[in-house]
Design an enzyme around this catalytic site. Structure first.
Site, PDB file in Angstrom:
ATOM      1  N   GLU A  69       0.832  -1.202   0.000  1.00 14.25           N
ATOM      2  CA  GLU A  69       0.000   0.000   0.000  1.00 14.25           C
ATOM      3  C   GLU A  69       0.871   1.259   0.000  1.00 14.25           C
ATOM      4  OE1 GLU A  69      -3.399   0.081  -0.342  1.00 14.25           O
ATOM      5  OE2 GLU A  69      -3.060  -2.040  -0.734  1.00 14.25           O
ATOM      6  N   TRP A  83       2.006   1.584  -3.503  1.00  5.80           N
ATOM      7  CA  TRP A  83       0.956   2.170  -4.344  1.00  5.80           C
ATOM      8  C   TRP A  83       1.010   3.698  -4.248  1.00  5.80           C
ATOM      9  CZ3 TRP A  83      -2.063   0.784  -8.193  1.00  5.80           C
ATOM     10  CH2 TRP A  83      -2.439  -0.551  -8.344  1.00  5.80           C
ATOM     11  N   TRP A 117     -20.077   9.572 -20.669  1.00 12.72           N
ATOM     12  CA  TRP A 117     -20.600   9.626 -19.304  1.00 12.72           C
ATOM     13  C   TRP A 117     -21.962  10.311 -19.286  1.00 12.72           C
ATOM     14  CZ3 TRP A 117     -17.775   6.469 -16.618  1.00 12.72           C
ATOM     15  CH2 TRP A 117     -16.395   6.382 -16.816  1.00 12.72           C
ATOM     16  N   ASN A 170     -10.884   1.715   2.769  1.00 17.18           N
ATOM     17  CA  ASN A 170     -10.354   1.617   1.410  1.00 17.18           C
ATOM     18  C   ASN A 170     -11.157   0.682   0.507  1.00 17.18           C
ATOM     19  OD1 ASN A 170      -8.240   2.246  -0.588  1.00 17.18           O
ATOM     20  ND2 ASN A 170      -7.795   0.062  -0.429  1.00 17.18           N
ATOM     21  N   TRP A 227     -16.066   9.954 -13.549  1.00 15.15           N
ATOM     22  CA  TRP A 227     -15.286   9.706 -12.340  1.00 15.15           C
ATOM     23  C   TRP A 227     -14.767  10.980 -11.698  1.00 15.15           C
ATOM     24  CZ3 TRP A 227     -10.239  11.443 -12.605  1.00 15.15           C
ATOM     25  CH2 TRP A 227      -9.732  11.674 -13.893  1.00 15.15           C
ATOM     26  N   TRP A 235      -9.322   6.698  -8.225  1.00 21.34           N
ATOM     27  CA  TRP A 235     -10.544   6.906  -9.006  1.00 21.34           C
ATOM     28  C   TRP A 235     -10.377   6.428 -10.446  1.00 21.34           C
ATOM     29  CZ3 TRP A 235     -15.537   7.732  -8.386  1.00 21.34           C
ATOM     30  CH2 TRP A 235     -15.976   8.065  -7.104  1.00 21.34           C
TER      31      TRP A 235
END
Length: 475
Positions: free
Chosen positions: A272, A275, A304, A339, A357, A380
């Protein structure tokens, strides 16, 4: 922070008096959608930092400016007033921050003032983890492998807080700031952040407690939102109150075998942290991500939907999908979200409601105490299948099966949706089906969309966007 702060340590080691400066740019905060709860935590932390620095004989000046464009002239004026020849700072990787620092460097250099930048926000400096062909990684797993291979013992050895500055070398003007510190406040909207610690001792103890008692079971428990099984350190990392190197050093101290074997909870938590690094390296290499652009260019053609009613239902936690609504209530009431649920609600907005998004990215930043542009944008875009690791645009979370898997008895949902508290066991995830079978009525909205239908529609929209991109390439 005073610990593991390369810029601060270098300034003190110069043997000169040191002045610490924080520029608080309220207009920039508005443009970057800083959450009021995060603004409150920043102000509280600055007050604490002022005390920590005073113990080192370093005054802290907090100045509220309108925007980043005013920072260069302000710093130049401060340097000229106090005969300052060197300015040290930690690098930030967002585009506006990079442009600000370049403007500062250019202006100061014209006045023979040296500007030094350090990379304390990352364990490994962006641009130092590359493919064999010298390119930036586009996928996380090979990045992690190369990132780990690049580590040296020095990489995760935090720097202690520096020794105190000799008071004898401090000028009368700086001494005045030290003896009579300014009150710290700002005009930006604020929301109570007192649930979050703001002093080093508590934060570091939280890191130690997590490493000692939760890290080993992190992989097993991290996806269960009803458990207090995560580190809870994200806000401190986002704001620089804690460094990634401090986290690594603690993990390597207590879980070296797990990390070496690349298995177990400690290694999962380390992933993590990696990341976090990955997304920082990504925005440093791709400044366009800071302009609201999708990482995968062809996904800009996704059609969208614009539906204010559906967007508001998502924002307010009234979608009729209990796990989504409970997660959105958690965000609204605490400024934080588990998360696993961030992925669930992001997938729901982009793949079930078919809403851009970027609406969700903005809403998160406006409410998260741990709002962090790089990680938020990366997360996202991952969920919306517009970013890295996004080849499977057909990756669509089913909110009901996610709830049944990670909140099987509805413990998390009950905590945040009291109107559903009386529904027994797993039935809480399909409350209207249960109510109909028992000929009861419940005060909870019906699902705003049918997941099965919307999944098919989402796949169609992505397929159409990909075809349109291929046709443009041929043309």
């Amino acid at each position: 922070r005073t610990k593991d702060n390369q810029a601060l340590s270098a300034a003190v080691q110069s043997g000169q008096a040191v002045l610490a400066v924080y520029t608080l740019c309220s207009k920039q905060w508005q443009q970057h959608h800083v959450a009021p709860i995060q603004a409150d935590l920043i102000v509280r932390r600055l007050a604490q930092l002022q005390q920590d620095l005073a113990a080192l004989n370093i005054p802290l000046v907090v100045t509220e400016l309108e925007s980043f464009k005013h920072v260069p002239e302000y710093l130049l004026s401060l340097c000229q007033q106090n005969q300052i020849a060197n300015v040290h700072c930690q690098s930030q990787y967002e585009l506006n921050e990079q442009l600000r620092d370049e403007a500062v460097a250019n202006l100061l250099s014209r006045q023979a003032i040296n500007f030094h930048r350090y990379h304390g926000d990352c364990v490994v400096k962006p641009g130092h983890v590359l493919t064999k062909s010298g390119e930036n990684f586009k996928v996380f797993t090979p990045f992690r492998k190369a990132w780990l291979a690049s580590l040296t013992e020095q990489s995760f050895s935090p720097i202690s807080a520096p020794s105190a500055v000799n008071r004898a070398i401090i000028s009368p003007s700086l001494m005045q700031l030290l003896v009579q510190p300014q009150a710290i406040s700002c005009n930006y909207p604020q929301q109570d952040s007192s649930a979050w610690a703001c002093d080093d001792q508590q934060i570091i103890q939280q890191l130690r407690d997590f490493s000692a008692s939760k890290a080993r079971s992190y992989q097993e428990h991290r996806d269960i939102p009803s458990l207090n099984a995560t580190s809870g350190l994200s806000a401190y990392l986002a704001l620089g109150m804690l460094s990634a190197r401090q986290c690594l050093a603690r993990l390597y101290l207590e879980h070296a075998e797990d990390i070496a074997s690349q298995q177990g909870g400690a290694f999962t938590w380390l992933s993590e942290i990696i990341w976090r690094e990955f997304y920082r390296h990504l925005i440093a290499a791709n400044p366009r991500l800071c302009k609201g652009e999708a990482y995968l260019g062809w996904t800009e053609s996704v059609a969208w939907q614009s539906d204010k009613i559906l967007l508001e239902a998502w924002q307010q936690g009234r979608t009729g999908y209990p796990i989504v609504d409970a997660a959105m209530q958690q965000l609204k009431q605490t400024g934080w979200m588990h998360n696993r649920l961030r992925m669930v609600v992001a997938s729901f907005l982009s793949k079930d409601l078919l809403i851009d998004w970027r609406e969700g990215e903005r809403w998160f930043m406006q409410h998260l105490v741990d709002g962090d542009f790089a990680s938020n944008n990366g997360g996202w875009q991952w969920a919306a299948s517009t970013g890295t690791d996004a080849q499977p645009y057909f990756r669509i979370f089913n909110p009901t099966t996610q709830a049944q898997r990670f909140d099987p008895d509805g413990e998390f949902v009950r905590a945040w949706l009291p109107e559903l508290a009386q529904i027994p066991g797993k039935h809480i995830h399909t409350p209207h089906t249960w109510a109909e079978k028992n000929t009861l009525s419940i005060n909870y909205p019906l699902p705003v969309v049918d997941h099965g239908l919307k999944r098919k529609q989402a796949l169609h929209l992505f397929e159409q966007a990909k075809k349109a991109d291929q046709q443009r390439s041929i043309a």
